[in-house]
Structures are given as C-alpha cells and as structure tokens.
Design a protein around this motif. Structure first.
Motif, PDB file in Angstrom:
ATOM      1  N   HIS A  59       0.882  -1.025   0.083  1.00 23.11           N
ATOM      2  CA  HIS A  59       0.050  -0.192   0.124  1.00 23.11           C
ATOM      3  C   HIS A  59       1.008   0.746  -0.285  1.00 23.11           C
ATOM      4  O   HIS A  59       1.872   1.913   0.984  1.00 23.11           O
ATOM      5  N   TYR A  61       1.080   5.653  -0.064  1.00 25.06           N
ATOM      6  CA  TYR A  61       0.958   7.229   0.258  1.00 25.06           C
ATOM      7  C   TYR A  61       1.631   7.621  -0.559  1.00 25.06           C
ATOM      8  O   TYR A  61       2.843   7.600  -0.731  1.00 25.06           O
ATOM      9  N   GLU A  71      -3.746  11.399   4.646  1.00 22.75           N
ATOM     10  CA  GLU A  71      -2.971  10.150   4.712  1.00 22.75           C
ATOM     11  C   GLU A  71      -2.192  10.044   6.192  1.00 22.75           C
ATOM     12  O   GLU A  71      -2.271   8.485   6.361  1.00 22.75           O
ATOM     13  N   GLU A  73      -3.400  10.626   8.906  1.00 27.76           N
ATOM     14  CA  GLU A  73      -4.375   9.704   9.760  1.00 27.76           C
ATOM     15  C   GLU A  73      -4.274   8.175   9.436  1.00 27.76           C
ATOM     16  O   GLU A  73      -4.696   7.629  10.423  1.00 27.76           O
ATOM     17  N   GLU A  74      -4.533   7.989   8.459  1.00 29.25           N
ATOM     18  CA  GLU A  74      -4.329   6.472   8.023  1.00 29.25           C
ATOM     19  C   GLU A  74      -3.369   5.531   9.333  1.00 29.25           C
ATOM     20  O   GLU A  74      -3.757   5.025   8.633  1.00 29.25           O
ATOM     21  N   SER A  77      -2.858   5.243  11.782  1.00 27.33           N
ATOM     22  CA  SER A  77      -4.234   4.259  12.546  1.00 27.33           C
ATOM     23  C   SER A  77      -3.923   2.790  12.166  1.00 27.33           C
ATOM     24  O   SER A  77      -4.324   0.979  12.413  1.00 27.33           O
ATOM     25  N   LEU A  78      -2.539   2.240  11.694  1.00 24.61           N
ATOM     26  CA  LEU A  78      -2.227   1.254  11.135  1.00 24.61           C
ATOM     27  C   LEU A  78      -1.117   0.614  12.316  1.00 24.61           C
ATOM     28  O   LEU A  78      -1.149  -0.518  12.342  1.00 24.61           O
TER      29      LEU A  78
END
Length: 318
Positions: A59, A61, A71, A73-74, A77-78
C-alpha cells in the motif's frame, strides 16, 4: 511479526527498502513524494521507492504534504511498531512519530551532529571531507536532532563524486539499519545525545550554489564539481556558453595568468587557471544544448579554437 511504515524517495531510499524487504519484518505501508515532472516535456516520473512499492504490491501513499493530510491519519491507525525514514524529503508531524509503538527512526547520510539537513553528502564532498557516514537516529520534531542509535563511517576518495558516495552510503545505510533494528526491538540501545556545539547544517543546494567560482582554488572548484555530479551539475559561463562540469582534476602548474584563463590545450586536454594559480584539468563537460561529453570530444568540436592565454571565464563578473 514486527510491522514497519517506510518513508523514502530517491535511489538511496530504494536500496534501504530492498534490504528491509529481505527481512521478516512486515512492511505495512510505504510513503514517498508525489511523482515529479522531469525533462522538457515535464513527463511525470515515479520515484525509485514508488516503483518498488508497486512491484511488491505494498500500500502506497504520496501526499504532497504529510502533515495535516488524510493520509497521515490512515498511517497512524496502522499502529506500526516502527516508522523508518530514509531521505523522504518532508518533515513528519510529531503525532505521527508518536504513533510508532516501538520507535520512529531515520537513516541519515552523515555522521551527526555534522551535516544536519537535506544535502549532507553534497556538502561533505564540497567541503573536501575525507570521510562521511551513516547515522541511525531516533526522530524528533527538530531537524535531524534526535539521539544517535548507531553510526558507520564511509571514506571519501578523490575519485568519488556525489553519485558514487550515494551508492556507497545506501549500502552502508541498508546494512547498518538491519543490524541495528534488533537492538531497538530488544531495548538494548544506549542512545547518545548529539553535541549541540558541534552541529553543522547542510541545507539543500540552491540554484545559485550550483554556479562555480573560478576565483576559488583548484581544489575547491574540483570539490564543487564532484559534489554536484552527476546531478544537477555545477555550471559556469565558459567560452561564452552556459556550461556544466561533471569531472575535473587538480594539476600543479606555474603561471601568473589570471583565474579563468586557458593554461594548456591539446586534443585530449584543457587546463584552466584557478584562483590559487593552480590548474584545473577539465575531464567531462556539457555545453548548453549538448550532451555530456568527455574533453576529447569537446576539444575536437566547440573547444577546437581555444588557445593558451585565452580567457574562458570572466571572473571580473563575480
């Protein structure tokens, strides 16, 4: 399994990333700079790191600015164990760095605290240093100011240029990172605080700093040329043309001629007087609108009319 978010952009970063991919660590996401327009047609070019991400189906970004982006924030969250950067090219928000469960670390191309900033390799060569190195460091909000985890030295020889040192440093950085991570994970690291009194900054090279100055010593010009070779190339108005220089050599001469004057010519030779009355032998050159050529090709063409005593660089314009 230890999880990693990796951030990087150029070939240096790609070499480090390839090393990580050969380990058992899980690369949860890769972050790189947006595709960059290059050449006269401004065609978008993918970064070396992006190419690996696509090949490995990881994945990816590419935020123009990570701070404040959806991005980031994503990525937070990982809940990755490690955040690892290597020549990414952006500042990272503190909230993102703090989201790493174990540590946020950086693979930096100098022996910190010397050469904090975006162009450590270029400045180390330009300043005539005999060695540089890699520092693995904890990341903090201030630029390259985190505690040192590990370091490895790399010699700079007279034959090296920016390209060759980048290649050497990438391999050393890859190996040092893989050697260091287990010690971070098992908490056996004894970090070393940087001595603020010894800090040297290495900001990105500006367009103005790409220009040569033939009133400097031959050694300084030689270092300037190789610090910017193969990219972006040091330049000067030379023989009436904007010309880039990619390779040179310092030669001992005896002369009272002014800097910027031709000292010697030949079918495969062009020596120009530097500010310290020593010679700079030009080896590889690129006149405006032409391809990079060795000096033999130049002297067989555009430089065929050059003569000893001719001023090819007007140093009075400095």
């Amino acid at each position: 399994m230890t999880s990693v978010i990796f951030l990087g952009t150029p070939e240096f970063s790609a070499t480090v990333l390839k090393g990580l991919l050969k380990t058992d660590y899980e690369i949860k996401a890769i972050v790189t700079q947006p595709d960059k327009p290059v050449g006269r047609k401004q065609k978008l070019q993918k970064s070396p790191v992006k190419l690996i991400a696509e090949e490995e189906n990881i994945h990816l970004y590419q935020p123009a600015k990570l701070s404040g982006s959806p991005e980031v924030e994503e990525l937070k969250s990982l809940n990755a164990d490690l955040i690892i950067t290597a020549a990414f090219g952006q500042f990272l928000p503190t909230s993102f760095l703090n989201s790493a469960k174990v540590a946020a670390i950086n693979v930096h191309g100098s022996l910190l605290p010397k050469y904090r900033g975006g162009a450590p390799i270029q400045w180390s060569i330009m300043n005539g240093d005999k060695e540089t190195g890699i520092t693995i460091m904890y990341m903090v909000k201030a630029m390259d100011a985190g505690d040192i985890i590990s370091q490895a030295k790399v010699a700079i020889t007279p034959e090296d240029d920016n390209g060759s040192i980048f290649d050497k440093m990438a391999i050393v950085g890859r190996d040092l990172l893989i050697e260091t991570i287990p010690h971070i994970l098992d908490n056996t690291i004894k970090p070393i605080k940087q001595d603020e009194d010894k800090v040297v900054f290495s900001p990105n090279i500006s367009k103005e700093q790409e220009k040569l100055d033939f009133t400097q010593s031959a050694e300084q010009i030689f270092n300037h040329i190789r610090a910017l070779s193969p990219e972006p190339g040091a330049w000067e108005m030379f023989n009436g043309q904007r010309t880039k220089f990619y390779k040179s050599e310092v030669v001992s001469i005896e002369t009272d001629q002014a800097a910027g004057t031709v000292f010697e010519t030949g079918k495969k030779k062009l020596v120009v007087v530097a500010g310290d009355k020593q010679g700079l032998s030009i080896k590889k050159i690129q006149p405006a609108g032409k391809k990079v050529m060795d000096i033999a090709n130049y002297m067989n063409g555009l430089g065929s009319n050059l003569e000893k005593g001719q001023v090819v660089v007007n140093t009075n314009e400095k």
